[in-house]
Scaffold this active site. Sequence first.
Site, PDB file in Angstrom:
ATOM      1  N   LYS A 254     -13.036  -7.352   0.973  1.00 54.74           N
ATOM      2  CA  LYS A 254     -12.019  -6.375   0.608  1.00 54.74           C
ATOM      3  C   LYS A 254     -10.832  -7.148   0.039  1.00 54.74           C
ATOM      4  O   LYS A 254     -10.132  -7.850   0.759  1.00 54.74           O
ATOM      5  CB  LYS A 254     -11.600  -5.554   1.825  1.00 54.74           C
ATOM      6  CG  LYS A 254     -10.568  -4.470   1.521  1.00 54.74           C
ATOM      7  CD  LYS A 254     -10.230  -3.670   2.777  1.00 54.74           C
ATOM      8  CE  LYS A 254      -9.191  -2.598   2.485  1.00 54.74           C
ATOM      9  NZ  LYS A 254      -8.831  -1.849   3.729  1.00 54.74           N
TER      10      LYS A 254
ATOM     11  N   CYS B 223      -8.642  -3.168  -3.325  1.00 49.88           N
ATOM     12  CA  CYS B 223      -7.656  -2.351  -2.615  1.00 49.88           C
ATOM     13  C   CYS B 223      -6.290  -2.765  -3.139  1.00 49.88           C
ATOM     14  O   CYS B 223      -6.086  -3.914  -3.532  1.00 49.88           O
ATOM     15  CB  CYS B 223      -7.764  -2.580  -1.111  1.00 49.88           C
ATOM     16  SG  CYS B 223      -6.543  -1.694  -0.109  1.00 49.88           S
TER      17      CYS B 223
ATOM     18  N   ASP C 170      -4.812   4.544   1.328  1.00 48.60           N
ATOM     19  CA  ASP C 170      -4.527   4.222   2.727  1.00 48.60           C
ATOM     20  C   ASP C 170      -4.430   5.478   3.582  1.00 48.60           C
ATOM     21  O   ASP C 170      -4.442   5.396   4.813  1.00 48.60           O
ATOM     22  CB  ASP C 170      -3.201   3.449   2.831  1.00 48.60           C
ATOM     23  CG  ASP C 170      -3.364   1.973   2.514  1.00 48.60           C
ATOM     24  OD1 ASP C 170      -4.512   1.487   2.480  1.00 48.60           O
ATOM     25  OD2 ASP C 170      -2.344   1.294   2.302  1.00 48.60           O
TER      26      ASP C 170
ATOM     27  N   ARG D 195       6.919  -5.890   1.342  1.00 52.47           N
ATOM     28  CA  ARG D 195       6.060  -6.150   2.514  1.00 52.47           C
ATOM     29  C   ARG D 195       6.169  -7.612   2.951  1.00 52.47           C
ATOM     30  O   ARG D 195       5.197  -8.264   3.313  1.00 52.47           O
ATOM     31  CB  ARG D 195       4.602  -5.783   2.231  1.00 52.47           C
ATOM     32  CG  ARG D 195       3.752  -5.537   3.498  1.00 52.47           C
ATOM     33  CD  ARG D 195       2.331  -5.130   3.155  1.00 52.47           C
ATOM     34  NE  ARG D 195       1.536  -4.859   4.352  1.00 52.47           N
ATOM     35  CZ  ARG D 195       0.487  -5.580   4.743  1.00 52.47           C
ATOM     36  NH1 ARG D 195       0.102  -6.632   4.028  1.00 52.47           N
ATOM     37  NH2 ARG D 195      -0.178  -5.262   5.837  1.00 52.47           N
TER      38      ARG D 195
ATOM     39  N   ASP E  26      -7.293  -7.171  -1.415  1.00 53.74           N
ATOM     40  CA  ASP E  26      -6.114  -6.303  -1.362  1.00 53.74           C
ATOM     41  C   ASP E  26      -4.990  -6.850  -2.237  1.00 53.74           C
ATOM     42  O   ASP E  26      -4.977  -8.030  -2.610  1.00 53.74           O
ATOM     43  CB  ASP E  26      -5.644  -6.172   0.091  1.00 53.74           C
ATOM     44  CG  ASP E  26      -4.947  -4.842   0.372  1.00 53.74           C
ATOM     45  OD1 ASP E  26      -4.559  -4.137  -0.587  1.00 53.74           O
ATOM     46  OD2 ASP E  26      -4.794  -4.509   1.564  1.00 53.74           O
ATOM     47  N   MET E  27      -4.014  -6.000  -2.544  1.00 50.93           N
ATOM     48  CA  MET E  27      -2.821  -6.376  -3.311  1.00 50.93           C
ATOM     49  C   MET E  27      -1.726  -5.371  -2.948  1.00 50.93           C
ATOM     50  O   MET E  27      -1.794  -4.219  -3.333  1.00 50.93           O
ATOM     51  CB  MET E  27      -3.121  -6.355  -4.804  1.00 50.93           C
ATOM     52  CG  MET E  27      -2.048  -6.993  -5.676  1.00 50.93           C
ATOM     53  SD  MET E  27      -0.626  -5.955  -6.032  1.00 50.93           S
ATOM     54  CE  MET E  27      -1.274  -4.831  -7.244  1.00 50.93           C
ATOM     55  N   ASN E  28      -0.722  -5.826  -2.189  1.00 53.07           N
ATOM     56  CA  ASN E  28       0.167  -4.886  -1.506  1.00 53.07           C
ATOM     57  C   ASN E  28       1.608  -4.827  -2.005  1.00 53.07           C
ATOM     58  O   ASN E  28       2.448  -4.247  -1.314  1.00 53.07           O
ATOM     59  CB  ASN E  28       0.182  -5.199  -0.001  1.00 53.07           C
ATOM     60  CG  ASN E  28      -0.987  -4.560   0.720  1.00 53.07           C
ATOM     61  OD1 ASN E  28      -1.231  -3.371   0.616  1.00 53.07           O
ATOM     62  ND2 ASN E  28      -1.744  -5.376   1.445  1.00 53.07           N
TER      63      ASN E  28
ATOM     64  N   ASP F 252     -10.288  -7.076   8.969  1.00 46.73           N
ATOM     65  CA  ASP F 252      -9.157  -6.871   8.068  1.00 46.73           C
ATOM     66  C   ASP F 252      -8.069  -7.926   8.299  1.00 46.73           C
ATOM     67  O   ASP F 252      -8.315  -8.982   8.881  1.00 46.73           O
ATOM     68  CB  ASP F 252      -8.629  -5.441   8.221  1.00 46.73           C
ATOM     69  CG  ASP F 252      -8.026  -4.892   6.943  1.00 46.73           C
ATOM     70  OD1 ASP F 252      -6.863  -5.214   6.645  1.00 46.73           O
ATOM     71  OD2 ASP F 252      -8.719  -4.128   6.233  1.00 46.73           O
ATOM     72  N   ASP F 253      -6.876  -7.618   7.890  1.00 43.67           N
ATOM     73  CA  ASP F 253      -5.733  -8.527   7.900  1.00 43.67           C
ATOM     74  C   ASP F 253      -5.487  -9.123   9.290  1.00 43.67           C
ATOM     75  O   ASP F 253      -5.620  -8.446  10.303  1.00 43.67           O
ATOM     76  CB  ASP F 253      -4.496  -7.736   7.447  1.00 43.67           C
ATOM     77  CG  ASP F 253      -3.331  -8.619   7.046  1.00 43.67           C
ATOM     78  OD1 ASP F 253      -3.431  -9.845   7.197  1.00 43.67           O
ATOM     79  OD2 ASP F 253      -2.321  -8.055   6.587  1.00 43.67           O
TER      80      ASP F 253
ATOM     81  N   TRP G 252       2.031   6.221  -3.074  1.00 41.32           N
ATOM     82  CA  TRP G 252       1.264   5.696  -1.953  1.00 41.32           C
ATOM     83  C   TRP G 252       0.924   6.849  -1.007  1.00 41.32           C
ATOM     84  O   TRP G 252       1.763   7.687  -0.701  1.00 41.32           O
ATOM     85  CB  TRP G 252       2.074   4.633  -1.200  1.00 41.32           C
ATOM     86  CG  TRP G 252       1.364   4.142   0.032  1.00 41.32           C
ATOM     87  CD1 TRP G 252       0.381   3.200   0.082  1.00 41.32           C
ATOM     88  CD2 TRP G 252       1.561   4.588   1.377  1.00 41.32           C
ATOM     89  NE1 TRP G 252      -0.053   3.022   1.374  1.00 41.32           N
ATOM     90  CE2 TRP G 252       0.659   3.864   2.202  1.00 41.32           C
ATOM     91  CE3 TRP G 252       2.403   5.520   1.976  1.00 41.32           C
ATOM     92  CZ2 TRP G 252       0.589   4.047   3.581  1.00 41.32           C
ATOM     93  CZ3 TRP G 252       2.333   5.712   3.356  1.00 41.32           C
ATOM     94  CH2 TRP G 252       1.435   4.976   4.140  1.00 41.32           C
TER      95      TRP G 252
END
Length: 591
Positions: A338, A388, A410, A305, A340-342, A228-229, A61
């Site tokens: 966007k 992302c 990031d 997370r 995402d996958m965190n 975003d989030d 990361w």
Amino acid sequence: DKLINLKVILSYSVFNEENVIARSAHFINEGKSSLKILRALSMGIDFDHNNFDMLSLSGSWARERHVVRRGIVHGTQSIESRRGASGHSENPFIALMDKNADENSGEVYGFSLVYSGNFLASVEVDQYDTTRVVMGINPFDFSWKLEPGEEFITPEVVMVYSGEGIGDMSKTYHRIYINNLMKSKFRNIERPIVINNWEATYFDFTEDKIREIAKQASELGIEMMVLDDGWFGKRDSDNCSLGDWYVNKNKLPNGLHSLAEAIKSYGMKFGLWFEPEMVSPDSDLYRTHPDWCIHVPNRHRSLGRNQLILDFSREDVRETVLKMLTDILSGADISYVKWDMNRNMSEIGSALLDSTRQQETAHRYMLGVYEVMDKITDRFPNVLFESCSGGGGRFDPGILYYMPQNWTSDDTDGVERLKIQHGTSIVYPACAMTAHVSAVPNHQTGRITSMDFRHAVAMSGNFGYELDVTKLNDDEKAYIKQQAAFYKSIRRVIQFGELYRLESPFDGNDTSIIYVSEDKKEAVLFLYRVRSIPNEPLRRIRLRGLNPNYTYKVGEEALISGEQLLNYGIYTPDELSWGDYKSSIILLEAQ
């Protein structure tokens, strides 16, 4: 195999105008008993010698896809992912090359897997100095039960040959992935300049604040506002609400439609962040369906997370997520997503699969993700989708089929991005790489670099911003307005021209790249220096990709023949010689 009545078809796709072969395997159970596949790689190729270096793209990361080159030795050397996604640590790509191969010369063999889950790429040298390369789904924690009449198809490996070094291999991958892989209508369309609010506000925003950022950004020439989030559920931090894809009325009391219309009134388009594959334990979805996550019964459910992974191998999960996404995208004028996958997988199991099929979970999950991506992108063909995964943790051809660009990392620090973007360009075209200018001190490294340097680095991909423009002074706003207009004048060449890497950030203090239009009449040269060198001698750099028969206007005044630029080059400009973190952008135009 007549003994067990298993038929295996090896599939080769040969491209007439490219040095490319795509290879996969197709397993068919023609017997009357079930079979269990334990290892199903996509390709294998043998070489009659071992005089190779191996190139891979490794990292973590915030340090994705750093170039690693090493000589191969007897035994097995490999890269892999076991975490449920292609991952930050290794990209699903390797190349074998002559020991003396470089950017512009030597034989190079590239292997790129069109898959986003667990993978293996292995190079084995035996006692007779012969070399075998295999690549495909990682056999680790994998098996597949094949009932009579059932079939299993492996993902493709795209194999590229270059007789003109690493650079020619890269350009082949760029062409083949734009022209033959990406399904999006945006694959050949210039991408907008984006501003994302994440590093400007994180979770702490209001509707008025987003409107304020968008209004100011529109006056500076920025074309897309991405929220975003934090816009959904009760999401004020990363510890809740994933899976509850309805609007947080405390933050957006008038809803997404009203916000999107306001942003449109500024002359901008509106984009939105999702993380559809995840669920928070503190969410309505999880409280209603605690068995919908990937888990092993009666075992601890580890969080990453503060979240778990939804079991996309389940049809009910896929249909529920697809409906929620469809409702949101239908309810407002959203032009950009966007996705995402965190987090990666742990305690891998599915509540709906029986005990003989649990090792199918990770692959079935990936197939389920692809199904949802396929359906949502088909339902909304006019939406530009960007992938992302904690930055660049799932930057691979499998995702690129559905989503024609990817948040590269990031890490938005200009110095770190030189290496990240250089490594990414080994396989992936500039139009697939998103790069933003962020505030300083940088939020990932604490480094302070100039506006010039940050802009020059971000302009070598899909350009945008990751900062609060309302906090800038008048001089900074005027500068951004000028830079946005400048990027619009060159972005066609950047995003869809041929990329030539002239100097590598992995080799020293200087980095240089040039993008050349298809007709060779326009080019954009980027030069970067990380640290100042006192009393440095004159430095000259040879360019690539130009037409030797053209005469080029270089910068504002000089007229230089293409032949001279290719064979003698140009001296680097004075602005690189004083101070750290320096850059120069030089335009070339055939006369």
